[in-house]
Design an enzyme around this catalytic site. Structure first.
Site, PDB file in Angstrom:
ATOM      1  N   HIS A   1      23.951 -22.376  21.315  1.00 49.83           N
ATOM      2  CA  HIS A   1      23.909 -21.841  19.959  1.00 49.83           C
ATOM      3  C   HIS A   1      23.135 -22.772  19.015  1.00 49.83           C
ATOM      4  O   HIS A   1      23.581 -23.048  17.898  1.00 49.83           O
ATOM      5  CB  HIS A   1      25.338 -21.636  19.446  1.00 49.83           C
ATOM      6  CG  HIS A   1      25.477 -20.627  18.354  1.00 49.83           C
ATOM      7  ND1 HIS A   1      24.974 -20.821  17.080  1.00 49.83           N
ATOM      8  CD2 HIS A   1      26.065 -19.403  18.328  1.00 49.83           C
ATOM      9  CE1 HIS A   1      25.259 -19.780  16.325  1.00 49.83           C
ATOM     10  NE2 HIS A   1      25.925 -18.899  17.052  1.00 49.83           N
TER      11      HIS A   1
ATOM     12  N   HIS B   1      32.724 -15.812  20.394  1.00 49.73           N
ATOM     13  CA  HIS B   1      32.354 -17.118  20.963  1.00 49.73           C
ATOM     14  C   HIS B   1      33.528 -17.856  21.614  1.00 49.73           C
ATOM     15  O   HIS B   1      33.681 -19.072  21.447  1.00 49.73           O
ATOM     16  CB  HIS B   1      31.725 -17.995  19.897  1.00 49.73           C
ATOM     17  CG  HIS B   1      30.377 -17.522  19.418  1.00 49.73           C
ATOM     18  ND1 HIS B   1      29.553 -16.730  20.184  1.00 49.73           N
ATOM     19  CD2 HIS B   1      29.714 -17.754  18.251  1.00 49.73           C
ATOM     20  CE1 HIS B   1      28.433 -16.488  19.504  1.00 49.73           C
ATOM     21  NE2 HIS B   1      28.509 -17.087  18.333  1.00 49.73           N
TER      22      HIS B   1
ATOM     23  N   GLU C   1      19.589 -16.810  20.972  1.00 46.72           N
ATOM     24  CA  GLU C   1      20.655 -17.061  21.943  1.00 46.72           C
ATOM     25  C   GLU C   1      20.551 -16.097  23.128  1.00 46.72           C
ATOM     26  O   GLU C   1      20.879 -14.913  22.991  1.00 46.72           O
ATOM     27  CB  GLU C   1      22.017 -16.882  21.284  1.00 46.72           C
ATOM     28  CG  GLU C   1      22.237 -17.683  20.020  1.00 46.72           C
ATOM     29  CD  GLU C   1      23.360 -17.096  19.174  1.00 46.72           C
ATOM     30  OE1 GLU C   1      24.493 -16.990  19.690  1.00 46.72           O
ATOM     31  OE2 GLU C   1      23.103 -16.707  18.023  1.00 46.72           O
TER      32      GLU C   1
END
Length: 358
Positions: free
Chosen positions: A183, A109, A321
């Protein structure tokens, strides 16, 4: 202003004194999307239920300090690369890059200080029929060791009575990689209901998924068929119906934490449908992305409190996601995350809410 479709206030303050704004976008029947500029976060998403009430359906915090205190990506925009890159390493045009590793041996991420930790600027607020806010962030060349300056433009827009659209565009000044997503953690019974999502019925419009190793990196093999596995959600079934089966992939993910392979040509299409049995809420997710990460909240361990001061525990919410497949920079057989100067990265996801017919 009473009755306004869009309002703005100060949600909190960063240690350096900069304000974090909250923008509220309103639809119909009590539908609201509350966006904060730190991390371009969906802080709350208020949706109607089948009995005429409304509730917040995403995990988050009531006060800004909690977002700073612990990094859990609740509702955040993540980048420059969502999901994982193996060992944080990739090559581009013969040049090797080493990213910070922050998830076991892998980069996750965006690294140690990703887009979820940045203060985004408000570029535009549109108070028209479809209330919208546009946020921007410029990631400099070398940030988290990614090559190229990346200019990102993100718009949240209420595009229907109970529908939120998220579009993102990115441009670069030199070859780079980019893979963005939102997210949000969803519980359609309500973020503070205390009801696990294992009874939610899930449909995923995918015939294949990516098998992973114990560090959640896709195995060196083609996508696997979902047929005959606990990963088959082509027809709606409860999330928890097969989550405890003796399956190596469920062990590796501690539940579902896998990318589903969507048939896409860059066009918006239905990817998933989630329905809560008690509230009757339904969420349909449309995207133009080639993958959908389905995460059943396996690592929520009760060490963090959320809205209303309630502890967040395993399976209290789930993520859907949309993004490019994980570790794509190292897999030429996967959809490419490469972005070149003059090209435009485009991301489009729509969250459409409804209620079950009585």
């Amino acid at each position: 202003m009473a009755g306004s479709k869009i309002t703005k206030d100060v949600f909190g303050t960063l240690p350096d004194g900069r304000n974090v704004d909250r923008i509220v976008l309103r639809g119909e029947g009590g539908f609201e999307a509350r966006i904060i500029t730190h991390g371009a976060v969906i802080q709350a998403l208020i949706a109607p239920d089948a009995k005429g009430g409304t509730d917040d359906v995403v995990l988050g915090h009531d006060a800004f300090a909690a977002y700073l205190a612990e990094r859990k990506f609740l509702g955040a925009t993540v980048g420059r690369y969502a999901n994982r890159i193996e060992k944080g390493q990739f090559s581009l045009d013969g040049e090797a890059f080493q990213l910070p590793v922050n998830n076991g041996p892998n980069a996750l991420h965006g690294g140690l200080d990703g887009f979820d930790r940045k203060l985004w600027a408000i570029a535009d607020i549109d108070e028209g029929a479809g209330p919208a806010v546009t946020l921007t962030y410029t990631s400099p060349h070398g940030e988290e060791n990614y090559p190229g300056k990346l200019d990102v433009r993100l718009t949240y827009c209420v595009t229907g009575p109970t529908e939120l659209s998220l579009t993102m565009e990115a441009r670069t000044d030199r070859p780079t990689i980019v893979n963005l997503t939102n997210h949000s953690f969803f519980n359609l019974e309500g973020a503070t209901s205390g009801t696990p999502i294992l009874d939610h019925k899930l449909m995923v419009a995918a015939e294949h998924f990516l098998a992973i190793d114990p560090t959640a990196i896709p195995l060196p093999e083609p996508p696997r068929s979902v047929a005959g596995t606990p990963f088959d959600f082509r027809e709606a079934r409860p999330v928890g119906a097969r989550i405890r089966e003796s399956d190596q992939q469920l062990r590796n993910g501690r539940g579902y934490d896998h990318t589903y392979c969507l048939a896409r040509d860059g066009k918006l299409a239905l990817a998933a449908r989630l329905e809560a049995p008690r509230s009757g809420r339904i969420m349909e997710l449309f995207t133009n992305q080639p993958g959908l990460q389905v995460y059943s909240g396996n690592y929520l361990d009760g060490t963090m409190s959320g809205k209303g001061g309630k502890l967040i525990r395993q399976s209290d919410a789930m993520c859907l996601e949309p993004h490019i497949w994980p570790n794509s920079p190292n897999r030429p057989d996967f959809p490419s995350p490469r972005l070149d100067p003059g090209a435009v990265y485009r991301y489009h996801t729509v969250y459409r809410f409804a209620v079950r017919a009585s």
